[in-house]
Design a protein around this motif. Structure first.
Motif, mmCIF file in Angstrom:
data_model
loop_
_atom_site.group_PDB
_atom_site.id
_atom_site.type_symbol
_atom_site.label_atom_id
_atom_site.label_comp_id
_atom_site.label_asym_id
_atom_site.label_seq_id
_atom_site.Cartn_x
_atom_site.Cartn_y
_atom_site.Cartn_z
ATOM 1 N N PRO A 32 -79.643 -69.116 24.083
ATOM 2 C CA PRO A 32 -80.077 -69.893 25.250
ATOM 3 C C PRO A 32 -80.888 -71.133 24.853
ATOM 4 C CG PRO A 32 -81.462 -67.955 24.962
ATOM 5 C CD PRO A 32 -80.353 -67.836 23.947
ATOM 6 N N ALA A 33 -80.848 -72.124 25.711
ATOM 7 C CA ALA A 33 -81.774 -73.276 25.642
ATOM 8 C C ALA A 33 -81.804 -73.971 24.281
ATOM 9 C CB ALA A 33 -83.182 -72.818 26.040
ATOM 10 N N THR A 34 -80.656 -74.175 23.688
ATOM 11 C CA THR A 34 -80.460 -74.811 22.360
ATOM 12 C C THR A 34 -80.955 -73.968 21.189
ATOM 13 O OG1 THR A 34 -82.506 -76.146 22.094
ATOM 14 C CG2 THR A 34 -80.722 -77.125 23.431
ATOM 15 N N GLY A 35 -81.431 -72.752 21.461
ATOM 16 C CA GLY A 35 -81.849 -71.868 20.370
ATOM 17 C C GLY A 35 -80.664 -71.513 19.485
ATOM 18 N N GLY A 36 -80.975 -71.106 18.264
ATOM 19 C CA GLY A 36 -79.954 -70.683 17.312
ATOM 20 C C GLY A 36 -79.417 -71.839 16.481
ATOM 21 N N ASN A 37 -78.802 -71.482 15.379
ATOM 22 C CA ASN A 37 -78.121 -72.470 14.535
ATOM 23 C C ASN A 37 -77.124 -71.747 13.650
ATOM 24 O OD1 ASN A 37 -80.185 -71.599 12.437
ATOM 25 N ND2 ASN A 37 -81.482 -72.810 13.818
ATOM 26 N N PHE A 38 -76.126 -72.496 13.186
ATOM 27 C CA PHE A 38 -75.033 -71.893 12.421
ATOM 28 C C PHE A 38 -74.699 -72.775 11.220
ATOM 29 C CE2 PHE A 38 -73.465 -71.712 17.047
ATOM 30 C CZ PHE A 38 -74.251 -70.608 17.349
ATOM 31 N N ALA A 51 -76.250 -79.616 13.959
ATOM 32 C CA ALA A 51 -77.289 -80.624 14.187
ATOM 33 C C ALA A 51 -78.397 -80.003 15.035
ATOM 34 C CB ALA A 51 -76.686 -81.834 14.894
ATOM 35 N N SER A 52 -79.614 -80.490 14.842
ATOM 36 C CA SER A 52 -80.764 -79.913 15.542
ATOM 37 C C SER A 52 -80.749 -80.257 17.034
ATOM 38 C CB SER A 52 -82.054 -80.461 14.916
ATOM 39 O OG SER A 52 -83.160 -79.817 15.472
ATOM 40 N N GLY A 53 -81.157 -79.283 17.837
ATOM 41 C CA GLY A 53 -81.375 -79.534 19.259
ATOM 42 C C GLY A 53 -80.129 -79.522 20.127
ATOM 43 N N LYS A 54 -78.976 -79.189 19.562
ATOM 44 C CA LYS A 54 -77.737 -79.165 20.357
ATOM 45 C C LYS A 54 -77.600 -77.851 21.127
ATOM 46 C CE LYS A 54 -76.116 -83.079 18.859
ATOM 47 N NZ LYS A 54 -75.786 -84.217 19.717
ATOM 48 N N ASP A 55 -76.893 -77.907 22.241
ATOM 49 C CA ASP A 55 -76.477 -76.685 22.939
ATOM 50 C C ASP A 55 -75.413 -76.034 22.063
ATOM 51 O OD1 ASP A 55 -75.114 -74.811 24.484
ATOM 52 O OD2 ASP A 55 -75.448 -75.917 26.340
ATOM 53 N N LYS A 56 -75.706 -74.846 21.518
ATOM 54 C CA LYS A 56 -74.816 -74.249 20.514
ATOM 55 C C LYS A 56 -73.531 -73.678 21.124
ATOM 56 C CE LYS A 56 -78.007 -75.404 17.588
ATOM 57 N NZ LYS A 56 -79.250 -75.575 18.329
ATOM 58 N N GLY A 57 -73.463 -73.695 22.449
ATOM 59 C CA GLY A 57 -72.222 -73.288 23.094
ATOM 60 C C GLY A 57 -71.312 -74.460 23.403
ATOM 61 N N PRO A 80 -80.099 -82.328 10.617
ATOM 62 C CA PRO A 80 -79.565 -80.967 10.718
ATOM 63 C C PRO A 80 -80.622 -80.017 11.254
ATOM 64 C CG PRO A 80 -80.104 -81.444 8.442
ATOM 65 C CD PRO A 80 -80.395 -82.700 9.225
ATOM 66 N N SER A 81 -80.193 -78.803 11.583
ATOM 67 C CA SER A 81 -81.088 -77.766 12.108
ATOM 68 C C SER A 81 -82.444 -77.750 11.424
ATOM 69 C CB SER A 81 -80.418 -76.404 11.909
ATOM 70 O OG SER A 81 -81.357 -75.382 12.146
ATOM 71 N N ALA A 82 -83.475 -77.507 12.229
ATOM 72 C CA ALA A 82 -84.835 -77.366 11.688
ATOM 73 C C ALA A 82 -84.904 -76.204 10.697
ATOM 74 C CB ALA A 82 -85.812 -77.140 12.840
ATOM 75 N N GLU A 83 -83.921 -75.293 10.747
ATOM 76 C CA GLU A 83 -83.954 -74.101 9.897
ATOM 77 C C GLU A 83 -82.949 -74.174 8.741
ATOM 78 O OE1 GLU A 83 -83.773 -71.138 13.029
ATOM 79 O OE2 GLU A 83 -85.737 -71.782 13.740
ATOM 80 N N THR A 84 -82.520 -75.410 8.442
ATOM 81 C CA THR A 84 -81.526 -75.619 7.382
ATOM 82 C C THR A 84 -81.971 -75.008 6.050
ATOM 83 O OG1 THR A 84 -80.722 -77.632 8.437
ATOM 84 C CG2 THR A 84 -80.300 -77.411 6.082
ATOM 85 N N LEU A 101 -75.232 -67.143 10.641
ATOM 86 C CA LEU A 101 -75.373 -67.317 12.098
ATOM 87 C C LEU A 101 -76.772 -66.870 12.507
ATOM 88 C CD1 LEU A 101 -71.944 -65.705 13.146
ATOM 89 C CD2 LEU A 101 -72.435 -68.152 12.894
ATOM 90 N N HIS A 102 -77.453 -67.711 13.277
ATOM 91 C CA HIS A 102 -78.812 -67.386 13.742
ATOM 92 C C HIS A 102 -78.820 -67.437 15.264
ATOM 93 C CE1 HIS A 102 -83.019 -67.587 14.623
ATOM 94 N NE2 HIS A 102 -83.009 -68.883 14.912
ATOM 95 N N THR A 103 -79.349 -66.368 15.890
ATOM 96 C CA THR A 103 -79.300 -66.248 17.353
ATOM 97 C C THR A 103 -80.668 -65.876 17.917
ATOM 98 O OG1 THR A 103 -78.536 -63.999 16.966
ATOM 99 C CG2 THR A 103 -76.853 -65.638 17.479
ATOM 100 N N GLY A 176 -90.434 -62.194 17.079
ATOM 101 C CA GLY A 176 -90.623 -63.034 18.255
ATOM 102 C C GLY A 176 -89.711 -64.246 18.270
ATOM 103 N N HIS A 177 -88.747 -64.276 17.382
ATOM 104 C CA HIS A 177 -87.912 -65.463 17.198
ATOM 105 C C HIS A 177 -86.425 -65.126 17.323
ATOM 106 C CE1 HIS A 177 -87.080 -69.234 14.493
ATOM 107 N NE2 HIS A 177 -86.091 -68.994 15.326
ATOM 108 N N GLY A 178 -85.890 -64.362 16.399
ATOM 109 C CA GLY A 178 -84.464 -64.060 16.517
ATOM 110 C C GLY A 178 -83.890 -63.407 15.281
HETATM 111 C C1 LIG Z 1 -85.292 -73.461 21.606
HETATM 112 S S1 LIG Z 1 -86.312 -73.913 20.266
HETATM 113 C C2 LIG Z 1 -85.612 -73.023 18.932
HETATM 114 C C3 LIG Z 1 -85.852 -73.714 17.613
HETATM 115 O O1 LIG Z 1 -87.231 -73.830 17.364
HETATM 116 C C4 LIG Z 1 -85.193 -72.966 16.486
HETATM 117 O O2 LIG Z 1 -85.740 -71.686 16.324
HETATM 118 C C5 LIG Z 1 -83.717 -72.837 16.665
HETATM 119 O O3 LIG Z 1 -83.153 -71.778 16.547
HETATM 120 C C6 LIG Z 1 -82.915 -74.039 16.953
HETATM 121 O O4 LIG Z 1 -83.356 -75.137 16.207
HETATM 122 P P1 LIG Z 1 -82.298 -76.247 15.747
HETATM 123 O O5 LIG Z 1 -83.156 -77.295 15.079
HETATM 124 O O6 LIG Z 1 -81.598 -76.733 16.981
HETATM 125 O O7 LIG Z 1 -81.367 -75.566 14.792
#
Ligand SMILES: CSC[C@@H](O)[C@@H](O)C(=O)COP(=O)(O)O
Ligand SMILES: [Zn+2]
Length: 213
Positions: A32-38, A51-57, A80-84, A101-103, A176-178
């Motif tokens: 949800p809400a742009t969370g997650g990255n792949f 890329a960071s901040g995208k709607d992953k769906g 790229p994702s903040a979690e690259t 895959l991160h959810t 608390g994250h995923g």
């Molecule tokens: C909805 S904020 C979630 C982010 O902080 C992060 O945890 C996340 O999973 C998505 O970050 P992103 O930079 O789009 O890959």
């Protein structure tokens, strides 16, 4: 991006497969809400990362950014994702990993906050056999839980330190994250994701009904 590069991107089978995986994952309400990255490995020292901040769906191939680590150091154009750094560390820890895959599902997030220890051991579920290397419902499959932090390189270093215990599950939780899962193919990573979401859901129900963590 010029036209030829954009066309090349759109034809990239890795990018197309990851976009389709994103639609499937979003349909399960796990990002949800742009969370997650792949990410998906594209070479020995390279991968495509969302890329960071995208709607992953709603990803399109140009939302998959090429990152590389030819000498161990991370090279990434764009944002790229903040979690690259965690994705890359997983690829470095195990050369057989082909996709990560991160959810951010509700059940994985709630479960991770109920677990006060560094690890929760799953036992007795037939679904454990969907995880690579788990041959029976009767094995003990530990899922490692890391405290959340915004310092992703520090989190990645923690994962590397505890890799022996982490790797058994092909997955880890961040409190608390995923959930993070990986596989030797994108299909395997998807199977691990669905299996872990199922197992976590079962444990959450058990805890709800018995009050016993
Ligand atoms: C909805 S904020 C979630 C982010 O902080 C992060 O945890 C996340 O999973 C998505 O970050 P992103 O930079 O789009 O890959
Ligand atoms: Zn996240």
């Amino acid at each position: 991006m010029n036209h030829a590069a954009q066309q090349g991107h759109q034809l990239n089978p890795y990018a197309i497969a990851l976009c389709a995986a994103g639609r499937w994952i979003a349909s399960r309400h796990w990002v949800p809400a742009t969370g997650g990255n792949f990410s998906i490995r594209s070479g020995q020292h390279s991968a495509l990362v969302t890329a960071s901040g995208k709607d992953k769906g709603e990803l399109s191939p140009q939302d998959l950014l090429p990152v590389s680590w030819p000498d161990g150091e991370l090279l990434c154009p764009g944002k790229p994702s903040a979690e690259t750094a965690l994705h890359v560390r997983l690829y470095q820890l195990d050369e057989s990993i082909k996709a990560v895959l991160h959810t951010h599902s509700v059940q994985a997030t709630v479960f991770s906050r109920l677990i006060q220890t560094e690890q929760h051991v799953f036992n007795g579920y037939e679904m454990q056999k969907a995880i690579r290397g788990q041959l029976s419902h009767d094995t003990h499959c530990p899922l490692t839980v890391f405290d959340n932090t915004q310092d992703i390189p520090a989190l990645a270093a923690g994962v590397a330190t505890r890799w022996q215990q982490v790797q058994t599950a092909s997955a880890l939780l961040v409190r608390g994250h995923g959930l993070y899962v990986w596989g030797q193919s994108l299909e395997e990573a998807k199977r691990h994701l669905e299996a872990w979401e199922f197992l976590i859901h079962c444990e959450l129900e058990r805890i709800r009904l018995t009050g016993l963590v």
